[in-house]
Design a protein around this motif. Structure first.
Motif, PDB file in Angstrom:
ATOM      1  N   ILE A   1      -5.950  -8.870  15.131  1.00 37.74           N
ATOM      2  CA  ILE A   1      -6.908  -8.083  14.373  1.00 37.74           C
ATOM      3  C   ILE A   1      -6.431  -6.630  14.247  1.00 37.74           C
ATOM      4  N   ILE A   2      -5.670  -6.168  15.210  1.00 37.02           N
ATOM      5  CA  ILE A   2      -5.111  -4.807  15.116  1.00 37.02           C
ATOM      6  C   ILE A   2      -4.051  -4.758  14.024  1.00 37.02           C
ATOM      7  N   CYS A   3      -3.273  -5.848  13.896  1.00 35.61           N
ATOM      8  CA  CYS A   3      -2.284  -5.919  12.823  1.00 35.61           C
ATOM      9  C   CYS A   3      -2.980  -5.921  11.464  1.00 35.61           C
ATOM     10  N   LYS A   4      -4.143  -6.546  11.379  1.00 39.69           N
ATOM     11  CA  LYS A   4      -4.891  -6.555  10.116  1.00 39.69           C
ATOM     12  C   LYS A   4      -5.320  -5.138   9.734  1.00 39.69           C
ATOM     13  N   ILE A   5      -5.766  -4.360  10.718  1.00 47.49           N
ATOM     14  CA  ILE A   5      -6.157  -2.975  10.434  1.00 47.49           C
ATOM     15  C   ILE A   5      -4.946  -2.184   9.968  1.00 47.49           C
ATOM     16  N   LEU A   6      -3.818  -2.388  10.650  1.00 46.92           N
ATOM     17  CA  LEU A   6      -2.579  -1.709  10.252  1.00 46.92           C
ATOM     18  C   LEU A   6      -2.220  -2.053   8.808  1.00 46.92           C
ATOM     19  N   GLU A   7      -2.286  -3.336   8.456  1.00 45.83           N
ATOM     20  CA  GLU A   7      -1.920  -3.753   7.111  1.00 45.83           C
ATOM     21  C   GLU A   7      -2.912  -3.237   6.068  1.00 45.83           C
TER      22      GLU A   7
ATOM     23  N   CYS B   1      -4.409  -0.390   6.202  1.00 44.93           N
ATOM     24  CA  CYS B   1      -4.050   1.020   6.013  1.00 44.93           C
ATOM     25  C   CYS B   1      -2.793   1.148   5.150  1.00 44.93           C
ATOM     26  N   ILE B   2      -1.833   0.250   5.358  1.00 41.15           N
ATOM     27  CA  ILE B   2      -0.615   0.274   4.543  1.00 41.15           C
ATOM     28  C   ILE B   2      -0.951  -0.077   3.094  1.00 41.15           C
ATOM     29  N   ARG B   3      -1.772  -1.102   2.916  1.00 39.23           N
ATOM     30  CA  ARG B   3      -2.122  -1.529   1.556  1.00 39.23           C
ATOM     31  C   ARG B   3      -2.794  -0.410   0.772  1.00 39.23           C
ATOM     32  N   ALA B   4      -3.650   0.354   1.436  1.00 32.50           N
ATOM     33  CA  ALA B   4      -4.328   1.456   0.758  1.00 32.50           C
ATOM     34  C   ALA B   4      -3.342   2.495   0.241  1.00 32.50           C
ATOM     35  N   ARG B   5      -2.164   2.571   0.890  1.00 32.14           N
ATOM     36  CA  ARG B   5      -1.168   3.581   0.519  1.00 32.14           C
ATOM     37  C   ARG B   5      -0.162   3.087  -0.525  1.00 32.14           C
ATOM     38  N   ILE B   6      -0.163   1.793  -0.817  1.00 32.11           N
ATOM     39  CA  ILE B   6       0.803   1.279  -1.802  1.00 32.11           C
ATOM     40  C   ILE B   6       0.131   0.655  -3.021  1.00 32.11           C
ATOM     41  N   GLU B   7      -1.203   0.556  -3.014  1.00 31.73           N
ATOM     42  CA  GLU B   7      -1.895  -0.115  -4.118  1.00 31.73           C
ATOM     43  C   GLU B   7      -1.590   0.532  -5.465  1.00 31.73           C
ATOM     44  N   GLY B   8      -1.573   1.866  -5.497  1.00 37.57           N
ATOM     45  CA  GLY B   8      -1.311   2.557  -6.752  1.00 37.57           C
ATOM     46  C   GLY B   8       0.042   2.199  -7.322  1.00 37.57           C
ATOM     47  N   THR B   9       1.058   2.131  -6.456  1.00 39.66           N
ATOM     48  CA  THR B   9       2.408   1.783  -6.907  1.00 39.66           C
ATOM     49  C   THR B   9       2.472   0.336  -7.377  1.00 39.66           C
ATOM     50  N   LEU B  10       1.863  -0.571  -6.631  1.00 39.13           N
ATOM     51  CA  LEU B  10       1.903  -1.984  -6.992  1.00 39.13           C
ATOM     52  C   LEU B  10       1.153  -2.248  -8.296  1.00 39.13           C
ATOM     53  N   ASN B  11       0.045  -1.535  -8.510  1.00 42.74           N
ATOM     54  CA  ASN B  11      -0.754  -1.772  -9.708  1.00 42.74           C
ATOM     55  C   ASN B  11      -0.040  -1.357 -10.984  1.00 42.74           C
ATOM     56  N   LYS B  12       0.965  -0.482 -10.866  1.00 39.73           N
ATOM     57  CA  LYS B  12       1.719  -0.073 -12.053  1.00 39.73           C
ATOM     58  C   LYS B  12       2.460  -1.249 -12.664  1.00 39.73           C
TER      59      LYS B  12
ATOM     60  N   ILE C   1      -2.865  -9.248   5.558  1.00 41.18           N
ATOM     61  CA  ILE C   1      -3.528  -8.525   4.478  1.00 41.18           C
ATOM     62  C   ILE C   1      -2.549  -8.204   3.350  1.00 41.18           C
ATOM     63  N   LEU C   2      -1.297  -7.950   3.704  1.00 43.78           N
ATOM     64  CA  LEU C   2      -0.288  -7.570   2.716  1.00 43.78           C
ATOM     65  C   LEU C   2       0.385  -8.770   2.053  1.00 43.78           C
ATOM     66  N   SER C   3       0.135  -9.969   2.566  1.00 38.13           N
ATOM     67  CA  SER C   3       0.881 -11.143   2.107  1.00 38.13           C
ATOM     68  C   SER C   3       0.745 -11.379   0.610  1.00 38.13           C
TER      69      SER C   3
END
Length: 275
Positions: free
Chosen positions: A102-108, A110-121, A225-227
């Protein structure tokens, strides 16, 4: 791959640190359910109080800074679930459900929130499954309207479907990271995602027994979460190649030739549009 690693290590691109407010927000979305591979549950985090939140802030910011993920939170526990009405003696008739830390899920998260803008392009505008603000029902609507359009014009409608489900299980990690880099994920973030997949391990739980640990050398992390966001990069790439107004049907002036729902890709062409 070594070249990309060297480039990312020399880039002065850091990851925005997390705050206690963000961690509290991430924790709030978890549902109360069974424990993870280490026995931690959502309740532990929800009712852990300020001290636990601050600990998680420190832990995740240290991970962001060092780009090192402790192996203890990269473990998964896989339970094979039998598919209904399928022969139980055939291994492919089981679906693996993996529970991760569950800690890895929180980490992921947080990472997803920082890359969503780039991926959505790079998002296919006709990708509706697992897309924020869109539903897979929208794909059914597009297909239905394409059929109605063909009927109204008295034209043939050719529908080809491609299921890329297996890409999630067998995607090569080197290929996956190469694609991520060339779609704008670089610097410390790229190195951290690569580290998330370095020496991830799984144990299988079945009939009360737990197997020995084995290292995952291909496929995306089940339960991660990032999968989905990172594995759909190759799928989006395929759909973007196919996203050609010359090779698909239109509803009025709107092109709907390549609607996509997660790992399901559809090609719609009328008799006047060559496939």
């Amino acid at each position: 791959m070594e070249t990309i690693v060297n480039i990312c290590e020399n880039q002065e691109i850091t990851i925005q640190p997390v705050t206690s407010t963000e961690i509290t927000k991430r924790i709030s979305i978890f549902k109360k359910k069974a424990g993870d591979v280490e026995g931690l549950t959502a309740e532990h985090l929800i009712y852990g109080g300020t001290e636990l939140t601050e600990f998680l802030v420190t832990l995740i910011n240290n991970i962001f800074y060092t780009k090192h993920v402790p192996e203890v939170i990269k473990k998964g526990l896989l339970t094979p679930v039998h598919k209904k009405d399928k022969d139980p003696t055939i291994p492919s008739n089981y679906r693996g459900i993996t529970v991760i830390s569950i800690i890895c899920k929180i980490l992921e998260l947080c990472i997803r929130a920082r890359i969503e803008g780039t991926l959505n392009k790079h998002q296919n505008k006709l990708q509706k499954g697992f897309t924020k603000g869109a539903s897979s029902i929208n794909i059914a609507l597009l297909i239905s309207e394409a059929i109605n359009e063909a009927k109204d014009k008295n034209e043939c409608l050719i529908l080809i479907t491609l299921d890329a489900e297996k890409a999630f299980d067998v995607v090569d990690h080197i290929h996956l990271f190469w694609k991520l880099y060339h779609q704008g994920i670089n610097g410390a973030t790229w190195l951290l995602i690569k580290e998330l997949y370095n020496k991830t391990t799984t144990q299988v739980k079945s009939q009360g027994y737990i197997s020995e640990t084995f290292v995952n050398e291909q496929g995306v992390k089940q339960g991660g979460i990032l999968s989905l966001p990172i594995c759909t990069r190759p799928i989006i790439r395929i759909s973007l190649i196919l996203l050609n107004p010359q090779t698909g049907i239109k509803i009025g002036t709107n092109y709907v030739g390549c609607p996509t729902c997660a790992d399901d890709i559809m090609l719609c062409a009328g008799s006047s549009h060559p496939c």
